[in-house]
Scaffold this motif. Structure first.
Motif, PDB file in Angstrom:
ATOM      1  N   ALA A   1     -42.617 -72.051 -21.378  1.00 17.66           N
ATOM      2  CA  ALA A   1     -41.375 -72.336 -20.642  1.00 17.66           C
ATOM      3  C   ALA A   1     -41.435 -71.773 -19.231  1.00 17.66           C
ATOM      4  N   GLY A   2     -42.064 -70.612 -19.072  1.00 18.39           N
ATOM      5  CA  GLY A   2     -42.185 -70.007 -17.748  1.00 18.39           C
ATOM      6  C   GLY A   2     -43.074 -70.820 -16.823  1.00 18.39           C
TER       7      GLY A   2
ATOM      8  N   GLU B   1     -30.266 -61.312  -8.504  1.00 15.93           N
ATOM      9  CA  GLU B   1     -29.615 -62.148  -9.511  1.00 15.93           C
ATOM     10  C   GLU B   1     -30.305 -61.863 -10.842  1.00 15.93           C
ATOM     11  N   ALA B   2     -29.613 -61.221 -11.754  1.00 15.31           N
ATOM     12  CA  ALA B   2     -30.207 -60.862 -13.042  1.00 15.31           C
ATOM     13  C   ALA B   2     -29.339 -61.407 -14.161  1.00 15.31           C
ATOM     14  N   PHE B   3     -29.966 -62.094 -15.106  1.00 18.48           N
ATOM     15  CA  PHE B   3     -29.216 -62.741 -16.181  1.00 18.48           C
ATOM     16  C   PHE B   3     -29.853 -62.405 -17.529  1.00 18.48           C
ATOM     17  N   PRO B   4     -29.032 -61.990 -18.508  1.00 22.34           N
ATOM     18  CA  PRO B   4     -29.568 -61.748 -19.839  1.00 22.34           C
ATOM     19  C   PRO B   4     -29.812 -63.049 -20.579  1.00 22.34           C
ATOM     20  N   ALA B   5     -30.862 -63.068 -21.381  1.00 21.75           N
ATOM     21  CA  ALA B   5     -31.142 -64.196 -22.269  1.00 21.75           C
ATOM     22  C   ALA B   5     -31.363 -63.628 -23.666  1.00 21.75           C
ATOM     23  N   ALA B   6     -30.548 -64.078 -24.606  1.00 20.35           N
ATOM     24  CA  ALA B   6     -30.571 -63.542 -25.968  1.00 20.35           C
ATOM     25  C   ALA B   6     -29.940 -64.578 -26.881  1.00 20.35           C
ATOM     26  N   PRO B   7     -30.030 -64.402 -28.187  1.00 20.20           N
ATOM     27  CA  PRO B   7     -29.354 -65.346 -29.089  1.00 20.20           C
ATOM     28  C   PRO B   7     -27.875 -65.537 -28.762  1.00 20.20           C
TER      29      PRO B   7
ATOM     30  N   LYS C   1     -33.605 -74.064 -20.095  1.00 16.70           N
ATOM     31  CA  LYS C   1     -32.380 -73.939 -19.298  1.00 16.70           C
ATOM     32  C   LYS C   1     -32.241 -72.525 -18.731  1.00 16.70           C
ATOM     33  N   ALA C   2     -32.540 -71.530 -19.558  1.00 17.58           N
ATOM     34  CA  ALA C   2     -32.382 -70.139 -19.125  1.00 17.58           C
ATOM     35  C   ALA C   2     -33.343 -69.784 -17.993  1.00 17.58           C
ATOM     36  N   LEU C   3     -34.556 -70.357 -18.020  1.00 15.87           N
ATOM     37  CA  LEU C   3     -35.572 -69.991 -17.034  1.00 15.87           C
ATOM     38  C   LEU C   3     -35.542 -70.863 -15.780  1.00 15.87           C
ATOM     39  N   ASP C   4     -34.659 -71.832 -15.743  1.00 12.66           N
ATOM     40  CA  ASP C   4     -34.588 -72.737 -14.591  1.00 12.66           C
ATOM     41  C   ASP C   4     -34.324 -71.948 -13.310  1.00 12.66           C
ATOM     42  N   GLY C   5     -35.218 -72.061 -12.338  1.00 14.66           N
ATOM     43  CA  GLY C   5     -35.049 -71.392 -11.047  1.00 14.66           C
ATOM     44  C   GLY C   5     -35.412 -69.923 -11.037  1.00 14.66           C
ATOM     45  N   ALA C   6     -35.945 -69.406 -12.151  1.00 11.93           N
ATOM     46  CA  ALA C   6     -36.254 -67.980 -12.224  1.00 11.93           C
ATOM     47  C   ALA C   6     -37.545 -67.646 -11.485  1.00 11.93           C
TER      48      ALA C   6
ATOM     49  N   VAL D   1     -30.117 -68.520 -26.375  1.00  9.32           N
ATOM     50  CA  VAL D   1     -31.576 -68.594 -26.246  1.00  9.32           C
ATOM     51  C   VAL D   1     -32.228 -68.127 -27.545  1.00  9.32           C
ATOM     52  N   ASP D   2     -33.062 -68.981 -28.120  1.00 10.85           N
ATOM     53  CA  ASP D   2     -33.787 -68.653 -29.354  1.00 10.85           C
ATOM     54  C   ASP D   2     -35.276 -68.663 -29.049  1.00 10.85           C
ATOM     55  N   LEU D   3     -35.884 -67.481 -29.042  1.00 11.38           N
ATOM     56  CA  LEU D   3     -37.297 -67.369 -28.668  1.00 11.38           C
ATOM     57  C   LEU D   3     -38.224 -68.032 -29.675  1.00 11.38           C
ATOM     58  N   ILE D   4     -37.819 -68.090 -30.935  1.00  7.79           N
ATOM     59  CA  ILE D   4     -38.710 -68.604 -31.970  1.00  7.79           C
ATOM     60  C   ILE D   4     -38.708 -70.133 -32.000  1.00  7.79           C
ATOM     61  N   SER D   5     -37.536 -70.722 -31.925  1.00  8.57           N
ATOM     62  CA  SER D   5     -37.479 -72.192 -31.874  1.00  8.57           C
ATOM     63  C   SER D   5     -37.727 -72.714 -30.464  1.00  8.57           C
ATOM     64  N   GLY D   6     -37.469 -71.861 -29.469  1.00  7.98           N
ATOM     65  CA  GLY D   6     -37.575 -72.273 -28.069  1.00  7.98           C
ATOM     66  C   GLY D   6     -36.302 -72.867 -27.523  1.00  7.98           C
TER      67      GLY D   6
END
Length: 246
Positions: free
Chosen positions: A81-82, A26-32, A46-51, A36-41
């Motif tokens: 977040a991880g 199961e592979a999912f992209p996370a990007a703006p 939500k994106a990392l839930d269950g990863a 997903v905003d890495l700078i604001s968080g």
């Protein structure tokens, strides 16, 4: 296994997602573009839930001093977040020799990113790759005009993006290295020679002039951008790749 690919819509990230999915993960992209905003968080939790694994392929929008803030903030947000999500493995793609070129802002920024990961709360792996074949056109454009391209004789050991993808996937689906895997192409070239090979394959009549003050790689001395004896060598040769591409 559930893997989240930060920067998963980019050149390397989109191929990593495809290769992981084809292997049954199961592979999912996370990007703006996926919220997903890495700078604001925003959107990270939500994106990392269950990863199980996070693969960090995000790149700074600039190569100057501002890249330090980008990698510091994004890495800290991703580690926090991880840890909250119970991620078991954090993977970062970096650059061979990155800690040997402190005179380049971008390389200092990537070294900072590695250090934050290394001292973070989660088992980790660092994949250090050499320069990508696909970036040669950009390198040629930095110091060129209608007649000439000026390049230093800096020694590099470039590799195909597809081979970088394979290395990232292999490391990400294994146990955390808690260290560094160096990967590189099979051949070493002076950059000016690589420029001549590239222009010839593209039937470009411009002349390459060796200029050890030209472009970003002029700041690099010796063999720091080539892989040591511990590196995994990728199978794709530049001459084969460039002739297939043209």
């Amino acid at each position: 296994m559930k893997l989240i690919v930060i920067g998963g819509t980019g050149r390397i990230g989109s191929q990593v997602v495809q290769k992981l999915t084809a292997a049954g993960h199961e592979a999912f992209p996370a990007a703006p573009s996926t919220g997903v905003d890495l700078i604001s968080g925003n959107g990270l939790d939500k994106a990392l839930d269950g990863a199980d694994v996070v693969i960090n392929l995000a790149n700074s929008p600039t190569f100057d001093e501002a890249s330090l803030d980008f990698f510091r903030t994004s890495m800290n947000n991703l580690l926090a977040a991880g840890e909250s999500a119970g991620v078991r493995h954090q993977v970062v793609l970096s650059i061979v020799g990155v800690d040997q070129v402190p005179q380049l802002d971008y390389y200092r920024a990537k070294t900072l990113q590695e250090d934050l990961l290394r001292h973070g709360p989660t088992p980790y792996s660092i994949v250090r790759a050499t320069q990508f074949f696909e970036f040669m056109d950009a390198v040629l454009s930095w110091t060129s005009d209608s007649d000439t391209v000026r390049l230093p004789a800096t020694r590099i050991q470039p590799m195909a993006a597809a081979d970088v993808v394979a290395a990232v996937v292999e490391v990400s689906t294994g146990i955390p290295l808690r260290g560094i895997r160096n990967v590189a192409g099979p051949d070493v070239f002076p950059l000016d020679e690589l420029g001549r090979i590239t222009l010839a394959a593209q039937h470009d009549s411009r002349t390459v002039v060796t200029d050890d003050t030209a472009g970003m790689f002029a700041a690099v001395t010796g063999d720091v951008l080539t892989a040591g004896p511990d590196a995994q060598l990728a199978p794709t040769h530049y001459r084969d790749w460039i002739h297939q591409a043209h």
